[in-house]
Scaffold this motif. Structure first.
Motif, PDB file in Angstrom:
ATOM      1  N   HIS A 283       0.848  -1.194   0.000  1.00 20.85           N
ATOM      2  CA  HIS A 283       0.000   0.000   0.000  1.00 20.85           C
ATOM      3  C   HIS A 283       0.882   1.242   0.000  1.00 20.85           C
ATOM      4  O   HIS A 283       1.857   1.319   0.769  1.00 20.85           O
ATOM      5  CB  HIS A 283      -0.924   0.019   1.219  1.00 20.85           C
ATOM      6  N   PHE A 284       0.543   2.190  -0.850  1.00 25.66           N
ATOM      7  CA  PHE A 284       1.297   3.432  -0.968  1.00 25.66           C
ATOM      8  C   PHE A 284       0.366   4.587  -0.616  1.00 25.66           C
ATOM      9  O   PHE A 284      -0.395   5.062  -1.464  1.00 25.66           O
ATOM     10  CB  PHE A 284       1.848   3.589  -2.391  1.00 25.66           C
ATOM     11  N   PRO A 285       0.398   5.033   0.647  1.00 28.64           N
ATOM     12  CA  PRO A 285      -0.507   6.106   1.056  1.00 28.64           C
ATOM     13  C   PRO A 285      -0.165   7.422   0.373  1.00 28.64           C
ATOM     14  O   PRO A 285       1.009   7.687   0.053  1.00 28.64           O
ATOM     15  CB  PRO A 285      -0.289   6.186   2.569  1.00 28.64           C
ATOM     16  N   VAL A 286      -1.192   8.235   0.140  1.00 28.19           N
ATOM     17  CA  VAL A 286      -0.973   9.547  -0.462  1.00 28.19           C
ATOM     18  C   VAL A 286      -0.083  10.368   0.462  1.00 28.19           C
ATOM     19  O   VAL A 286      -0.352  10.488   1.660  1.00 28.19           O
ATOM     20  CB  VAL A 286      -2.308  10.281  -0.685  1.00 28.19           C
ATOM     21  N   SER A 287       0.983  10.932  -0.084  1.00 26.63           N
ATOM     22  CA  SER A 287       1.901  11.712   0.746  1.00 26.63           C
ATOM     23  C   SER A 287       1.379  13.138   0.914  1.00 26.63           C
ATOM     24  O   SER A 287       0.590  13.632   0.112  1.00 26.63           O
ATOM     25  CB  SER A 287       3.305  11.721   0.134  1.00 26.63           C
ATOM     26  N   GLY A 288       1.847  13.779   1.960  1.00 28.80           N
ATOM     27  CA  GLY A 288       1.353  15.103   2.290  1.00 28.80           C
ATOM     28  C   GLY A 288       1.858  16.205   1.406  1.00 28.80           C
ATOM     29  O   GLY A 288       1.406  17.354   1.514  1.00 28.80           O
ATOM     30  N   ASP A 289       2.815  15.902   0.508  1.00 29.12           N
ATOM     31  CA  ASP A 289       3.381  16.947  -0.337  1.00 29.12           C
ATOM     32  C   ASP A 289       2.729  17.027  -1.712  1.00 29.12           C
ATOM     33  O   ASP A 289       3.220  17.730  -2.601  1.00 29.12           O
ATOM     34  CB  ASP A 289       4.889  16.760  -0.486  1.00 29.12           C
TER      35      ASP A 289
ATOM     36  N   ASP B 170       9.168   1.848  -5.491  1.00 34.76           N
ATOM     37  CA  ASP B 170      10.370   1.516  -4.724  1.00 34.76           C
ATOM     38  C   ASP B 170      10.479   2.371  -3.464  1.00 34.76           C
ATOM     39  O   ASP B 170      10.868   1.885  -2.401  1.00 34.76           O
ATOM     40  CB  ASP B 170      11.626   1.702  -5.578  1.00 34.76           C
ATOM     41  N   THR B 171      10.134   3.651  -3.590  1.00 33.07           N
ATOM     42  CA  THR B 171      10.288   4.585  -2.469  1.00 33.07           C
ATOM     43  C   THR B 171       8.964   4.982  -1.823  1.00 33.07           C
ATOM     44  O   THR B 171       8.953   5.511  -0.712  1.00 33.07           O
ATOM     45  CB  THR B 171      10.982   5.867  -2.947  1.00 33.07           C
ATOM     46  N   GLY B 172       7.846   4.763  -2.547  1.00 32.46           N
ATOM     47  CA  GLY B 172       6.553   5.211  -2.044  1.00 32.46           C
ATOM     48  C   GLY B 172       6.289   6.688  -2.275  1.00 32.46           C
ATOM     49  O   GLY B 172       5.254   7.215  -1.839  1.00 32.46           O
TER      50      GLY B 172
END
Length: 217
Positions: free
Chosen positions: A52-58, A94-96
């Motif tokens: 799972h790749f959560p939406v990042s805050g940026d 790879d990094t999310g």
């Protein structure tokens, strides 16, 4: 359906000058991983498990998820949203890390594919504008063509034209400027399983549309 089928038979377009890849689709490529895209992020499920790749805050938050595709060569998932501004995101598996490929400027998109040969993302429109077709490079440069619904042979037979939105165009393959896309009377029953469908080749620069196949069973 009988009348529709009669007139459509005469509108099947020539295909000798179309890219071979369009005519060979779908071929025998194995199924890829499963993608689940919701407001929390992207889940990539493969035989080895799920990530799972959560939406990042940026990046801007996801409003209404529309579609997502996976490019295994680069390890990237591309995701499309509609409503509000609308965004095309890229997610590094790879990094999310998430990044915005392009803001869509209130363009409501429905379908998305990635062409690995040209490194191009292709979208189709939602609601009353399925023929609003756009292409994006990975740095956000775009092209656009708008094909009115009535320019797609037989498309208005699939819904109550003038009283409801038509079915979306589901993009399948992009080759040499041509997009292969389908529409079905029941969008939950996609081509080729659908009982009633249309399959088109669309040139994304000129807006030329060719009817490739249809079914009114």
């Amino acid at each position: 359906p009988a009348l529709a089928g009669g007139y459509l038979a005469a509108q099947i377009a020539p295909r000798d000058d179309l890219p071979a890849g369009l005519l060979d689709w779908p071929g025998t490529e194995p199924d890829g991983p499963t993608l689940t895209f919701d407001r929390s992020g992207i889940t990539l499920t493969e035989a080895t498990g799920a990530q799972h790749f959560p939406v990042s805050g940026d990046v801007p938050p996801v409003l209404l998820p529309a579609a997502s595709v996976h490019d295994p060569a680069s390890g990237t998932v591309y995701a499309l949203t509609y409503g509000g501004v609308g965004y095309l995101y890229a997610v590094n598996t790879d990094t999310g890390a998430w990044r915005v490929v392009a803001a869509l400027d209130e363009y409501d998109a429905s379908g998305l594919i990635f062409d690995p040969v040209t490194q191009t993302l292709i979208t189709t429109g939602a609601f009353s504008r399925p023929g609003d077709i756009r292409t994006f490079t990975l740095d956000g440069q775009r092209t656009q063509v708008f094909v009115p619904t009535t320019r797609f042979p037989g498309l208005t037979d699939l819904f109550d034209y003038g009283n409801e939105h038509g079915p979306p165009l589901r993009p399948h393959l992009y080759r040499d400027g041509w997009l292969l896309a389908s529409a079905s009377a029941d969008p939950a029953q996609p081509y080729p399983q659908a009982q009633r469908y249309r399959l088109y080749a669309i040139h994304v620069s000129t807006g030329e549309v060719r009817l490739m196949e249809y079914e009114d069973g």
